[in-house]
Design a protein around this motif. Structure first.
Motif, PDB file in Angstrom:
ATOM      1  N   GLU A  25       4.655  -2.630   2.492  1.00 43.66           N
ATOM      2  CA  GLU A  25       3.448  -2.497   1.697  1.00 43.66           C
ATOM      3  C   GLU A  25       3.552  -3.455   0.522  1.00 43.66           C
ATOM      4  N   PRO A  26       3.213  -4.710   0.708  1.00 41.15           N
ATOM      5  CA  PRO A  26       3.405  -5.706  -0.346  1.00 41.15           C
ATOM      6  C   PRO A  26       2.579  -5.433  -1.587  1.00 41.15           C
ATOM      7  N   ASP A  27       1.460  -4.679  -1.454  1.00 40.89           N
ATOM      8  CA  ASP A  27       0.626  -4.419  -2.625  1.00 40.89           C
ATOM      9  C   ASP A  27       0.966  -3.099  -3.298  1.00 40.89           C
ATOM     10  N   LEU A  28       1.999  -2.389  -2.811  1.00 37.62           N
ATOM     11  CA  LEU A  28       2.407  -1.143  -3.441  1.00 37.62           C
ATOM     12  C   LEU A  28       2.875  -1.438  -4.861  1.00 37.62           C
ATOM     13  N   GLY A  29       2.415  -0.641  -5.819  1.00 32.71           N
ATOM     14  CA  GLY A  29       2.747  -0.886  -7.212  1.00 32.71           C
ATOM     15  C   GLY A  29       1.649  -1.605  -7.969  1.00 32.71           C
ATOM     16  N   THR A  30       0.500  -1.807  -7.310  1.00 32.81           N
ATOM     17  CA  THR A  30      -0.671  -2.383  -7.963  1.00 32.81           C
ATOM     18  C   THR A  30      -1.595  -1.255  -8.415  1.00 32.81           C
ATOM     19  N   LYS A  31      -2.614  -1.599  -9.200  1.00 39.59           N
ATOM     20  CA  LYS A  31      -3.516  -0.572  -9.711  1.00 39.59           C
ATOM     21  C   LYS A  31      -4.245   0.139  -8.590  1.00 39.59           C
ATOM     22  N   ASN A  32      -4.590  -0.590  -7.546  1.00 38.92           N
ATOM     23  CA  ASN A  32      -5.320   0.014  -6.426  1.00 38.92           C
ATOM     24  C   ASN A  32      -4.415   0.734  -5.442  1.00 38.92           C
ATOM     25  N   ASN A  33      -3.119   0.519  -5.553  1.00 42.88           N
ATOM     26  CA  ASN A  33      -2.166   1.172  -4.662  1.00 42.88           C
ATOM     27  C   ASN A  33      -0.892   1.513  -5.442  1.00 42.88           C
ATOM     28  N   PRO A  34      -0.996   2.439  -6.400  1.00 44.66           N
ATOM     29  CA  PRO A  34       0.163   2.759  -7.237  1.00 44.66           C
ATOM     30  C   PRO A  34       1.244   3.487  -6.440  1.00 44.66           C
ATOM     31  N   ALA A  35       2.481   3.261  -6.813  1.00 39.82           N
ATOM     32  CA  ALA A  35       3.603   3.981  -6.219  1.00 39.82           C
ATOM     33  C   ALA A  35       3.780   5.310  -6.957  1.00 39.82           C
ATOM     34  N   THR A  36       4.456   6.234  -6.340  1.00 40.93           N
ATOM     35  CA  THR A  36       4.709   7.514  -7.003  1.00 40.93           C
ATOM     36  C   THR A  36       5.834   7.414  -8.015  1.00 40.93           C
ATOM     37  N   SER A  37       6.627   6.329  -7.945  1.00 40.02           N
ATOM     38  CA  SER A  37       7.719   6.122  -8.896  1.00 40.02           C
ATOM     39  C   SER A  37       8.277   4.721  -8.705  1.00 40.02           C
ATOM     40  N   CYS A  38       9.113   4.303  -9.631  1.00 38.70           N
ATOM     41  CA  CYS A  38       9.815   3.025  -9.458  1.00 38.70           C
ATOM     42  C   CYS A  38      10.745   3.096  -8.252  1.00 38.70           C
ATOM     43  N   LYS A  39      11.361   4.239  -8.049  1.00 35.11           N
ATOM     44  CA  LYS A  39      12.269   4.412  -6.915  1.00 35.11           C
ATOM     45  C   LYS A  39      11.517   4.333  -5.598  1.00 35.11           C
ATOM     46  N   ASN A  40      10.292   4.853  -5.593  1.00 32.93           N
ATOM     47  CA  ASN A  40       9.453   4.806  -4.404  1.00 32.93           C
ATOM     48  C   ASN A  40       9.164   3.377  -3.982  1.00 32.93           C
ATOM     49  N   LEU A  41       9.033   2.475  -4.944  1.00 35.93           N
ATOM     50  CA  LEU A  41       8.813   1.060  -4.632  1.00 35.93           C
ATOM     51  C   LEU A  41       9.957   0.475  -3.822  1.00 35.93           C
ATOM     52  N   LEU A  42      11.168   0.864  -4.157  1.00 35.37           N
ATOM     53  CA  LEU A  42      12.331   0.341  -3.433  1.00 35.37           C
ATOM     54  C   LEU A  42      12.421   0.878  -2.020  1.00 35.37           C
ATOM     55  N   THR A  62      -4.103   9.777 -13.621  1.00 37.83           N
ATOM     56  CA  THR A  62      -4.464   8.392 -13.345  1.00 37.83           C
ATOM     57  C   THR A  62      -3.209   7.535 -13.267  1.00 37.83           C
ATOM     58  N   PRO A  63      -3.249   6.415 -12.576  1.00 43.84           N
ATOM     59  CA  PRO A  63      -2.089   5.515 -12.560  1.00 43.84           C
ATOM     60  C   PRO A  63      -1.902   4.845 -13.909  1.00 43.84           C
ATOM     61  N   PHE A  64      -0.682   4.433 -14.190  1.00 46.81           N
ATOM     62  CA  PHE A  64      -0.390   3.742 -15.443  1.00 46.81           C
ATOM     63  C   PHE A  64       0.679   2.688 -15.187  1.00 46.81           C
ATOM     64  N   GLN A  65       0.764   1.739 -16.104  1.00 42.81           N
ATOM     65  CA  GLN A  65       1.734   0.667 -15.975  1.00 42.81           C
ATOM     66  C   GLN A  65       3.068   1.080 -16.591  1.00 42.81           C
ATOM     67  N   ALA A  66       4.143   0.765 -15.879  1.00 44.24           N
ATOM     68  CA  ALA A  66       5.488   1.101 -16.339  1.00 44.24           C
ATOM     69  C   ALA A  66       6.434  -0.036 -15.989  1.00 44.24           C
ATOM     70  N   TYR A  67       7.446  -0.219 -16.810  1.00 52.63           N
ATOM     71  CA  TYR A  67       8.467  -1.221 -16.510  1.00 52.63           C
ATOM     72  C   TYR A  67       9.532  -0.571 -15.635  1.00 52.63           C
ATOM     73  N   CYS A  68       9.830  -1.197 -14.505  1.00 54.99           N
ATOM     74  CA  CYS A  68      10.807  -0.673 -13.556  1.00 54.99           C
ATOM     75  C   CYS A  68      12.043  -1.563 -13.514  1.00 54.99           C
ATOM     76  N   ASP A  69      13.204  -0.969 -13.752  1.00 52.40           N
ATOM     77  CA  ASP A  69      14.475  -1.671 -13.593  1.00 52.40           C
ATOM     78  C   ASP A  69      14.913  -1.483 -12.153  1.00 52.40           C
ATOM     79  N   MET A  70      14.894  -2.555 -11.382  1.00 52.88           N
ATOM     80  CA  MET A  70      15.211  -2.510  -9.965  1.00 52.88           C
ATOM     81  C   MET A  70      16.621  -3.019  -9.659  1.00 52.88           C
ATOM     82  N   GLU A  71      17.404  -3.300 -10.679  1.00 52.57           N
ATOM     83  CA  GLU A  71      18.682  -3.966 -10.463  1.00 52.57           C
ATOM     84  C   GLU A  71      19.893  -3.150 -10.895  1.00 52.57           C
TER      85      GLU A  71
END
Length: 236
Positions: A25-42, A62-71
Motif C-alpha cells: 500500500e504505497p499511499d498508506l500514511g497519507t491523509k486519504n489513507n491514514p495508518a492506524t500507527s507508525c508501526k502499522n506502516l512498517l 480524525t487523522p493527524f500528522q505525526a513524526y514516525c521514527d522507522m529506524e
C-alpha cells in the motif's frame, strides 16, 4: 478467497514486512489513507524512511500528522515529546504534537481521543552538553503509559526503577537511580518538569518555568545554560 488474498493473509500472519505487487500500500500514511500507527506502516511496507505521516489510531475522530521514527529500537515509534533546548534560552512549554525530533512541544494521547489500550510501549531519550551520558530506554509499564494519555501521576518509584529495557547507547544512571517523583509546576505536566529523578543528583527535567529555566538530563542543578535534547516516543 483468491490466491492473492491468501498470500497476503499468510504474509501478514507471519509478521513479515516484505511485500510485492498488489499486497503493498504505497499511499498508506497519507491523509486519504491514514495508518492506524507508525508501526502499522512498517507492517505493510518496509523499509520506510523516518518522516511525517498521517495516522488515525483507534478512537481518534480524525487523522493527524505525526513524526514516525522507522529506524531506531525496531522502528514504528510516534514522536510525543520533543524539546531541543539551546543553552541559556527559556521559552514556555508548547502543547502540540511535535512533527520534528528537534522541535519544541509535546502532546497527550487523550487530546486525540485515542483508545486507552492502544499505546503499548514508551521510549525515553535525552542527552546534554553537560556530560557524555545518555538516557535511552523503553518501558511497557501500564502506569507510566497512563500518564502519556492524561498527564496525571499514575506511577510509583518502582514503576521506573524496574521492568524497563535499555538501548545500546544508554549510559545514564536514570531511571534505575530514581528516588523521587513528580516535582511539578504544571496543571497536567505529563513528563515535563521532573517526573522521575534522584534528588539533588540526577534529574529528568523539562521545566523552563523553574528557577529561570531547568533542562536536565541525568544531572543537576538548574542546567538551563546547557543545551539538551529530550524526546519521548510511543508505539502500539
Amino acid at each position: 478467497m483468491n490466491l492473492l488474498a491468501l498470500t497476503c493473509a499468510f504474509v501478514l500472519a507471519a509478521d513479515s514486512c516484505v511485500f510485492a505487487g498488489p499486497c503493498n500500500e504505497p499511499d498508506l500514511g497519507t491523509k486519504n489513507n491514514p495508518a492506524t500507527s507508525c508501526k502499522n506502516l512498517l507492517r505493510f511496507s518496509s523499509p520506510r524512511p523516518s518522516a511525517v505521516y498521517w495516522i488515525q489510531p483507534p478512537g481518534a475522530q480524525t487523522p493527524f500528522q505525526a513524526y514516525c521514527d522507522m529506524e531506531n529500537a525496531g522502528g514504528g515509534w510516534m514522536l510525543l515529546y520533543a524539546y531541543k533546548h539551546r543553552g541559556g534560552d527559556s521559552f514556555p512549554l508548547v502543547t502540540a504534537l511535535p512533527t520534528d525530533p528537534d522541535g519544541y512541544s509535546h502532546q497527550l494521547l487523550n487530546a486525540y481521543g485515542i483508545s486507552s489500550g492502544w499505546a503499548q510501549e514508551l521510549r525515553f531519550y535525552c542527552k546534554t552538553s553537560n556530560h557524555n551520558r545518555v538516557i535511552h530506554f523503553t518501558t511497557k509499564n501500564r502506569n507510566i503509559i497512563k500518564t502519556a494519555y492524561d498527564g496525571k501521576k499514575h506511577f510509583g518509584i518502582g514503576d521506573w526503577t524496574g521492568g524497563y529495557s535499555t538501548q545500546d547507547d544508554h549510559s545514564g544512571y536514570l531511571p534505575k537511580a530514581t528516588t523521587n517523583l513528580w516535582a511539578t509546576q504544571q496543571t497536567t505536566p505529563g513528563f515535563t518538569d521532573f517526573p522521575f529523578y534522584k534528588g539533588g543528583t540526577y534529574h529528568w527535567g523539562i521545566a523552563p518555568a523553574s528557577s529561570s529555566g531547568r533542562f536536565e538530563c541525568d544531572d543537576y542543578p538548574d542546567n538551563y545554560k546547557q543545551s539538551t535534547i529530550h524526546r519521548i516516543w510511543v508505539r502500539e
